[in-house]
Design an enzyme around this catalytic site. Sequence first.
Site, short mmCIF file in Angstrom:
data_model
loop_
_atom_site.label_atom_id
_atom_site.label_comp_id
_atom_site.label_asym_id
_atom_site.label_seq_id
_atom_site.Cartn_x
_atom_site.Cartn_y
_atom_site.Cartn_z
N SER A 1 0.83 -1.21 0.00
CA SER A 1 0.00 0.00 0.00
C SER A 1 0.86 1.26 0.00
CB SER A 1 -0.95 -0.01 1.19
OG SER A 1 -0.32 -0.46 2.34
N HIS B 1 -3.38 -3.13 -5.31
CA HIS B 1 -3.59 -2.67 -3.93
C HIS B 1 -5.06 -2.79 -3.56
CE1 HIS B 1 -3.85 0.81 -0.89
NE2 HIS B 1 -3.62 -0.33 -0.27
N GLU C 1 -6.60 -0.35 -6.46
CA GLU C 1 -5.63 0.47 -7.19
C GLU C 1 -4.73 -0.48 -7.98
OE1 GLU C 1 -4.88 4.56 -4.65
OE2 GLU C 1 -3.80 2.79 -4.02
N ASN D 1 -3.69 6.37 -0.30
CA ASN D 1 -2.97 6.52 0.97
C ASN D 1 -2.13 7.79 1.01
OD1 ASN D 1 -4.03 4.40 2.35
ND2 ASN D 1 -2.45 2.94 1.73
#
Length: 687
Positions: free
Chosen positions: A404, A425, A437, A475
């Site tokens: 991540s 991800h 992702e 993130n």
Amino acid sequence: MSGTVHVERDGNVAVLVIDNPPVNASSADVRRALLDAIGTVQSDFTIEAAVLIGAGNTFVAGSDIKEFGKPIPEPQLPVIQAAIRDCPTPFIAALHGAALGGGFELALSCDARIATPDVIVGFPEVSLGMIPGAGGTQYLPRLTGIPAAIEMICSCRRIGAKEGKERGLIDAMADGELRATAVAFARGWIGRKRPLGRIDVPPSPADAIDKATAAALRAGRNRPQVSAAIEAVQWAASLPFDDALAKERTVFQALRMSTEAAALRHLFFAERQAPKTSGLDGIAPARIARAGVVGAGTMGAGIAMCFADAGIPVILVDQDEAAVDRGMAAIRSFYERTVKSGRMSESEAASRIARITPAENLEALSSADLVVEAIFEDMGIKKDLLVRLDGLVAPHAILASNTSYLNLDALAAVTGRADKVVGLHFFNPAQTMRLLEVVRAQATSAETLASALDVAKRLRKLAVIARVGEGFIGNRIYAAYRRQCEFMLEEGAFPEDIDAALENFGFAMGPFAVADMSGLDTAWRMRKRLAATRDSHERYCEIPDRICEQGRLGRKTGAGWYSYRSGERKGASDPAVRALIEEASALKGIVRRAFTAEQICRRVVVTMVNEAALLLAEGIAARPSDIDVVLVNGYGFPKHEGGPLFWASHQDRATVLAELENLAAVSGYGFRTGDVAGLLDRLQDQA
Ligand code: 3HC
């Protein structure tokens, strides 16, 4: 020209074929052509029945959503429906694929409906910020009763053929070829008309209506279109049909022009755009017949379930028997709960579990076409694993990392197949979260990317393509706004103030409640990893470290930003945390001040907008709308606001820029300001 209608003949039956690829949306051209075709049916006395059918894979998937931000061109759908009703010739709707929204309303304005067993019908309008606008709220309760109509319209549930037939939404099933069966069925209707508007609404007990209303409001989080739909459905029993239709149309017209409806339309198209990128035309994805997952922890087990759910056999590997057993136990327990809740049959759950083969050694992965690593978030450990996998798996196999944060280019570089390395991800819980992702590293080939996107589609994930950068899209933005939330703690707010403000704005949860839920240790570890390279002049909030040092690692330790009584999911504000925060402010000599909920929310969202501008400039995200898709689907950003960039496009430009300037000033040295002015211009151009 967008769409047309072909009028064909089968003896005394006219077949009106609606042809507007890809989903036969009822555009202005389709409606004009339909009106002409109905005129032909009415004026030709040799036509004794008419069949309405869609060309290609589907009936009509709905009105053309692209028309909804402006005045809708004439003739509008109710005019077509009135022409069908008023025509003495019976009309049969022949349904296959999807008959949704205006498409289903068109079918309901016909005299009967015949459908293939794989059809789906329903009303997605509420999910688009509106209510059905062409009689859906009036037709449906006449067939199902008011409580079921409330449930179906407010939940936007897609209904299969079996239930549709049981509820009378479909009159007959076409087991053979649809068109021929529908023509034969239509012949049985010659000389009859059955407009639904003349049917009375079956009575329902008041408490059943109240129950359906309460459930719909709760599930629909009290959005205005939900209460409007509930009210409109009830007009079916209290108003003459034509009056109710007119009132429904007025409400529909007002709601479709709302900012909320525009936000939801924006997301509809953004989600479909996100997995697209140039350079993939004509590139065939590799066939992934068998997958592997390394790491049987929460993420790995969840990812394995994604494959099993999609019908793809998967090998789940961890380093020892106990770890694999724990993963398999979590998987079994998830499916057991799903069966208990009535959402899956026992045999279906059993066959999904059977698709997951547990293993304790990596050699078991030699037959996999794709292996996803979902192990501990540590560069060294991941590199070692990738080197081993590279030597083990077949030469054609793709290696995917569920990292991540980590640098995927560096991970890919340790393998001899960097072109076959990609990031996948997943979000926790992987088996239920739609967002994925798909990270394209520098060396990822077009074929690997096409294969990853194809797998995402098979797993029914909502793929967004990202490039490599710390935290990718989601993130990275999350880290930026969480940092601002921590600064606000130092400046005068408490966790509960920030969480309450953001939840009130529409976030599913505030960042401190989220941190407690997922555990504070991962971010703590990351801060420690970055500590050596952090510029000591940058503003750094030490409060989260102090919290972690006290062993308060979130819900799992009974305390984090909040304290938790045993078994409780909702934490209570903790005087010890407040004291620690006040002490941190005092240590830095900050005079604490109160924040309004609006100040908190605007600071958070402007931070997201700024980080988005940076991500776009760095090419990590390709389009502004991709960022909205990620924030809404992975981080609880309120859907009805359309994502941070849709939100920004509806704000006063000067105010946003002034807030950004202020943000930079309070954040101090090291704060990176993106080209938000340029981004706002770009959003304006796209609006
Ligand atoms: N209007 C305009 N475009 C539409 C559309 C619509 N109603 N429905 C789908 N499309 C477009 C998509 O944007 C996509 O375009 P793209 O290829 O350029 O990206 C293309 O059609 C294919 O769509 P999907 O990628 O979603 O295709 P799938 O095969 O996965 O799904 C579907 C097909 C189930 C029909 C799905 O497209 C869907 O659910 N569509 C939405 C249907 C809908 O919401 N209808 C109600 C509209 S509101 C209404 O009718 C109001 C009425 O009450 C008056």
